[in-house]
Write a protein that holds these residues in place. Structure first.
Motif, PDB file in Angstrom:
ATOM      1  N   SER A   1      13.076  18.219  -8.982  1.00  0.00           N
ATOM      2  CA  SER A   1      13.049  17.171 -10.006  1.00  0.00           C
ATOM      3  C   SER A   1      14.402  16.528 -10.249  1.00  0.00           C
ATOM      4  N   ASP A   2      15.460  17.025  -9.595  1.00  0.00           N
ATOM      5  CA  ASP A   2      16.756  16.344  -9.686  1.00  0.00           C
ATOM      6  C   ASP A   2      16.801  15.103  -8.809  1.00  0.00           C
ATOM      7  N   CYS A   3      15.747  14.899  -8.038  1.00  0.00           N
ATOM      8  CA  CYS A   3      15.559  13.642  -7.299  1.00  0.00           C
ATOM      9  C   CYS A   3      14.496  12.856  -8.054  1.00  0.00           C
ATOM     10  N   ASP A   4      14.832  11.648  -8.457  1.00  0.00           N
ATOM     11  CA  ASP A   4      13.944  10.873  -9.332  1.00  0.00           C
ATOM     12  C   ASP A   4      12.906  10.077  -8.539  1.00  0.00           C
ATOM     13  N   VAL A   5      12.331  10.706  -7.524  1.00  0.00           N
ATOM     14  CA  VAL A   5      11.273  10.080  -6.727  1.00  0.00           C
ATOM     15  C   VAL A   5      10.167  11.098  -6.515  1.00  0.00           C
ATOM     16  N   VAL A   6       8.919  10.662  -6.672  1.00  0.00           N
ATOM     17  CA  VAL A   6       7.770  11.508  -6.353  1.00  0.00           C
ATOM     18  C   VAL A   6       6.806  10.716  -5.483  1.00  0.00           C
ATOM     19  N   ALA A   7       5.978  11.451  -4.743  1.00  0.00           N
ATOM     20  CA  ALA A   7       4.954  10.843  -3.895  1.00  0.00           C
ATOM     21  C   ALA A   7       3.614  11.474  -4.249  1.00  0.00           C
ATOM     22  N   VAL A   8       2.659  10.657  -4.630  1.00  0.00           N
ATOM     23  CA  VAL A   8       1.314  11.132  -4.926  1.00  0.00           C
ATOM     24  C   VAL A   8       0.425  10.748  -3.751  1.00  0.00           C
ATOM     25  N   PRO A   9      -0.203  11.715  -3.061  1.00  0.00           N
ATOM     26  CA  PRO A   9      -1.101  11.338  -1.957  1.00  0.00           C
ATOM     27  C   PRO A   9      -2.258  10.512  -2.507  1.00  0.00           C
ATOM     28  N   LEU A  10      -2.339   9.267  -2.068  1.00  0.00           N
ATOM     29  CA  LEU A  10      -3.327   8.361  -2.657  1.00  0.00           C
ATOM     30  C   LEU A  10      -3.580   7.194  -1.709  1.00  0.00           C
ATOM     31  N   SER A  11      -4.799   7.084  -1.230  1.00  0.00           N
ATOM     32  CA  SER A  11      -5.177   5.948  -0.391  1.00  0.00           C
ATOM     33  C   SER A  11      -5.504   4.744  -1.267  1.00  0.00           C
ATOM     34  N   LYS A  12      -5.438   3.576  -0.677  1.00  0.00           N
ATOM     35  CA  LYS A  12      -5.873   2.395  -1.404  1.00  0.00           C
ATOM     36  C   LYS A  12      -7.374   2.497  -1.660  1.00  0.00           C
ATOM     37  N   PRO A  13      -7.823   2.190  -2.880  1.00  0.00           N
ATOM     38  CA  PRO A  13      -9.269   2.227  -3.141  1.00  0.00           C
ATOM     39  C   PRO A  13      -9.998   1.157  -2.340  1.00  0.00           C
ATOM     40  N   SER A  14     -11.257   1.423  -2.023  1.00  0.00           N
ATOM     41  CA  SER A  14     -12.035   0.477  -1.217  1.00  0.00           C
ATOM     42  C   SER A  14     -12.210  -0.860  -1.918  1.00  0.00           C
ATOM     43  N   SER A  15     -12.065  -0.874  -3.238  1.00  0.00           N
ATOM     44  CA  SER A  15     -12.206  -2.119  -3.997  1.00  0.00           C
ATOM     45  C   SER A  15     -10.994  -3.031  -3.867  1.00  0.00           C
ATOM     46  N   CYS A  16      -9.893  -2.481  -3.331  1.00  0.00           N
ATOM     47  CA  CYS A  16      -8.656  -3.264  -3.199  1.00  0.00           C
ATOM     48  C   CYS A  16      -8.693  -4.075  -1.905  1.00  0.00           C
ATOM     49  N   PRO A  17      -8.429  -5.386  -1.980  1.00  0.00           N
ATOM     50  CA  PRO A  17      -8.448  -6.201  -0.758  1.00  0.00           C
ATOM     51  C   PRO A  17      -7.327  -5.813   0.194  1.00  0.00           C
ATOM     52  N   GLU A  18      -7.557  -6.063   1.464  1.00  0.00           N
ATOM     53  CA  GLU A  18      -6.598  -5.662   2.497  1.00  0.00           C
ATOM     54  C   GLU A  18      -5.239  -6.321   2.306  1.00  0.00           C
ATOM     55  N   PHE A  19      -5.229  -7.551   1.783  1.00  0.00           N
ATOM     56  CA  PHE A  19      -3.980  -8.300   1.695  1.00  0.00           C
ATOM     57  C   PHE A  19      -3.146  -7.934   0.466  1.00  0.00           C
TER      58      PHE A  19
END
Length: 303
Positions: free
Chosen positions: A112-130
């Motif tokens: 946590s001394d690095c102020d970056v996190v990554a949450v595994p998360l795909s784009k939802p199908s409702s989100c347009p490709e662009f």
């Protein structure tokens, strides 16, 4: 590029995030998608998901910490009663805890001394490709990233947006050698740089950013001539076949994703208008190591 419409794909990359607890909205920030080894991750700051300062571990809002996040990710809406029709950002819940454990990945050694996190998360199908393209897939062309380069931090200062929810661009400059880590809370030394202090895999950005931009993607800009296969190699127009090469940029203006912004830390940096940009290598380490974050509000039990 449309005249009436979004004129830069970079504007379509970040999205606003809203931090909540049981009492309601606590704060807002920025996040973006990042793709590595065919996996997608939501990237933002540790202090956004924890509600604490990443170094001091002090609460940012008294007695309130996020228990979940909502990402305003574009989706198609056809709501006749409201008159809203088309692709607009819609707040969608993103779990940051599962069975009381964080869902995010932290830096494998700094935690946590690095102020970056990554949450595994795909784009939802409702989100347009662009919309909400992974920032590292927008352009494959590398540029010389050097001190003095103009940098753009794209996010939501003071929770502001334009149009149907597009972010704002805050400009600044790369203010330190980006290959070298910064040291915070260091002391003046007669030999070398600062002594003691905390070394962080980031570089400084000189920019007047505001709350709500934490977690924004940072893009460096460069105009001129360079070798796109090796941006730091000198080019010589007198070399045989120089003008037949397809890896030479002549008089071009390009941008490259260079990291995740996390704002100023400490009074010294506030006065200097310097913020931190955590490097691409740092993001890659987090995504590859997949070290689950330690719970920011539960002390680890003694063995």
């Amino acid at each position: 590029m449309p005249e009436n419409g979004v004129r830069s794909t970079y504007s379509q990359s970040p999205f606003q995030i809203l931090m909540y607890d049981d009492l309601g909205l606590i704060s807002t920030g920025t996040a973006f998608y990042y793709s590595l080894d065919d996996e997608w991750f939501l990237i933002t700051n540790w202090h956004n998901v924890s509600g604490k300062h990443f170094l001091s571990k002090e609460a940012l809002t008294k007695s309130r910490f996020p228990t979940y996040v909502k990402g305003k990710i574009s989706a198609y809406i056809d709501n006749g009663s409201s008159g809203i029709k088309g692709f607009v950002p819609v707040a969608q819940r993103i779990e940051i805890y599962q069975d009381y454990n964080p869902t995010w990945y932290e830096h494998p050694t700094l935690g946590s001394d690095c102020d970056v996190v990554a949450v595994p998360l795909s784009k939802p199908s409702s989100c347009p490709e662009f919309m909400h393209n992974a920032v590292n897939l927008i352009s494959s062309i590398r540029i010389p990233v050097k001190p003095g380069n103009m940098a753009f931090i794209i996010g939501f200062p003071k929770s502001l947006s334009v149009g149907f929810g597009l972010p704002l661009w805050k400009s600044g400059y790369i203010a330190s050698e980006p290959h070298y880590p910064v040291k915070v809370s260091g002391e003046i030394s007669e030999i070398g740089g600062l002594s003691s202090g905390k070394e962080l895999p980031a570089f400084y950005i000189d920019s007047q950013t505001r709350e709500g931009m934490s977690g924004s993607p940072v893009f460096a800009s460069f105009f001129g001539n360079w070798d796109t296969s090796d941006p730091y190699k000198p080019i010589d127009p007198d070399d045989p076949g120089f003008f037949n090469r397809d890896d030479i940029a002549l008089g071009e203006n390009r941008m490259e994703f260079v990291g995740c912004y996390s704002g100023r830390i400490g009074k010294a940096l506030e006065g200097a208008a310097l913020g931190l940009c955590w490097t691409v290598d740092t993001i890659n380490e987090i995504c590859r190591s997949k070290v689950i974050g330690a719970h920011p509000h539960v002390s680890k039990a003694e063995p």
